[in-house]
Design a protein around this motif. Sequence first.
Motif: not given
Length: 189
Positions: A111-125
């Motif tokens: 949403n406009s305030t950010g991202i909420n993720v339950t679990g693991t976030v994997t990113s290249d950077g």
Amino acid sequence: NNIRGGDYRIATSGTTAQRLELKNGNSQKLIRFADNGDISFYDDTGTTQGLFWDASTERLGLGKTNPSSTLDVIGAGTFSGTIYSNALDTTNAVVRGTLTTLGTTYAAAINSTGINVTGTVTSDGVSVDGNINLGDNNSIYLGDSNDLRIYHDSSSSLIRNTTGSLYIQDDDGHVHIRPKSGQDGLVAV
């Protein structure tokens, strides 16, 4: 009034709300066109409206007879192509519940305030323009085996290395270890 032909029947009924219905030979509703423009497509038993067009709001419900948005789907949806939006920005992009992309499932809220993720976030950077805030009793781990840990609780902080040596290096000045603000306890030149 009824018109019969083979296994299907077209019937109009009702005195105040006229409608046109297509029924099978067992009198089970298949499709109903209401006088207000609503259209219902029924399941094979003729009782559940699987697809409903609400003409007054110009909304389509799949598994729902009171759609609250242009397309309102109850249950899972599968899209084999690309989904496009002409108005996707921080004020109208909302993902609630489970988001599955390319075979991976995420529990996410955007949403406009950010991202909420339950679990693991994997990113290249990750690039951050601002602070990374962790609450008390949380750690930052670095290394494949979590070899380096930076930790803080409500009263103390800890940097712990469990593999090899820990180096603190300054390439342009001195390294200061300060027991209190402004006091040098150890200066490495």
